[in-house]
Design a protein around this motif. Structure first.
Motif, PDB file in Angstrom:
ATOM      1  N   GLN A   8       0.744  -1.240  -0.027  1.00 15.92           N
ATOM      2  CA  GLN A   8       0.161   0.102   0.019  1.00 15.92           C
ATOM      3  C   GLN A   8       1.053   1.270  -0.066  1.00 15.92           C
ATOM      4  N   ASN A   9       2.002   1.384   0.767  1.00 14.73           N
ATOM      5  CA  ASN A   9       2.835   2.504   0.756  1.00 14.73           C
ATOM      6  C   ASN A   9       3.496   2.738  -0.446  1.00 14.73           C
ATOM      7  N   SER A  10       3.874   1.589  -1.305  1.00 17.29           N
ATOM      8  CA  SER A  10       4.755   1.545  -2.479  1.00 17.29           C
ATOM      9  C   SER A  10       3.501   2.243  -3.471  1.00 17.29           C
ATOM     10  N   VAL A  11       2.239   1.663  -3.502  1.00 20.71           N
ATOM     11  CA  VAL A  11       1.495   2.124  -4.475  1.00 20.71           C
ATOM     12  C   VAL A  11       1.079   3.465  -4.297  1.00 20.71           C
ATOM     13  N   ARG A  12       0.973   4.209  -2.896  1.00 23.28           N
ATOM     14  CA  ARG A  12       0.676   5.353  -2.708  1.00 23.28           C
ATOM     15  C   ARG A  12       2.039   6.243  -3.266  1.00 23.28           C
ATOM     16  N   ALA A  13       3.086   5.803  -2.821  1.00 17.90           N
ATOM     17  CA  ALA A  13       4.175   6.773  -3.251  1.00 17.90           C
ATOM     18  C   ALA A  13       4.122   6.817  -4.861  1.00 17.90           C
ATOM     19  N   ALA A  14       3.840   5.797  -5.477  1.00 16.79           N
ATOM     20  CA  ALA A  14       3.800   5.562  -6.939  1.00 16.79           C
ATOM     21  C   ALA A  14       2.847   6.758  -7.745  1.00 16.79           C
ATOM     22  N   LYS A  15       1.773   6.695  -7.007  1.00 17.52           N
ATOM     23  CA  LYS A  15       0.570   7.482  -7.315  1.00 17.52           C
ATOM     24  C   LYS A  15       1.106   8.923  -7.314  1.00 17.52           C
ATOM     25  N   GLN A  16       1.625   9.103  -5.906  1.00 16.79           N
ATOM     26  CA  GLN A  16       2.121  10.731  -5.606  1.00 16.79           C
ATOM     27  C   GLN A  16       3.170  11.302  -6.647  1.00 16.79           C
ATOM     28  N   SER A  17       4.005  10.333  -6.968  1.00 23.03           N
ATOM     29  CA  SER A  17       4.960  10.682  -7.977  1.00 23.03           C
ATOM     30  C   SER A  17       4.475  11.150  -9.488  1.00 23.03           C
ATOM     31  N   ARG A  18       3.308  10.220  -9.806  1.00 24.60           N
ATOM     32  CA  ARG A  18       2.716  10.565 -11.124  1.00 24.60           C
ATOM     33  C   ARG A  18       1.719  11.682 -11.055  1.00 24.60           C
ATOM     34  N   GLY A  19       1.311  12.174  -9.700  1.00 25.68           N
ATOM     35  CA  GLY A  19       0.541  13.451  -9.557  1.00 25.68           C
ATOM     36  C   GLY A  19      -0.789  12.968  -9.359  1.00 25.68           C
ATOM     37  N   GLU A  20      -1.165  11.690  -9.047  1.00 27.23           N
ATOM     38  CA  GLU A  20      -2.444  11.147  -9.026  1.00 27.23           C
ATOM     39  C   GLU A  20      -3.061  11.606  -7.689  1.00 27.23           C
TER      40      GLU A  20
END
Length: 57
Positions: A8-20
């Motif tokens: 969940q933390n990894s997905v959250r970080a990836a979404k933040q990096s894409r601006g989602e």
């Protein structure tokens, strides 16, 4: 840290990096799948007689 929270933390970080938008996510109601038409049973064909051997020439 357990595997699910790490994911969940990894997905959250990836979404933040894409601006989602980061949040809990959507829950959608699933529609039932359309049923495939029933397969018709195939008729068994009559057994063929074995091929006759030709006499040697």
């Amino acid at each position: 840290m357990d595997l699910m929270s790490a994911l969940q933390n990894s997905v959250r970080a990836a979404k933040q990096s894409r601006g989602e938008e980061v949040g809990e996510g959507e829950v959608r109601e699933m529609r039932p799948k359309k049923k495939a038409p029933a397969k018709k049973a195939t008729k068994k064909t009559a057994k063929k007689a074995p091929a006759k051997k030709r006499p040697a020439s």
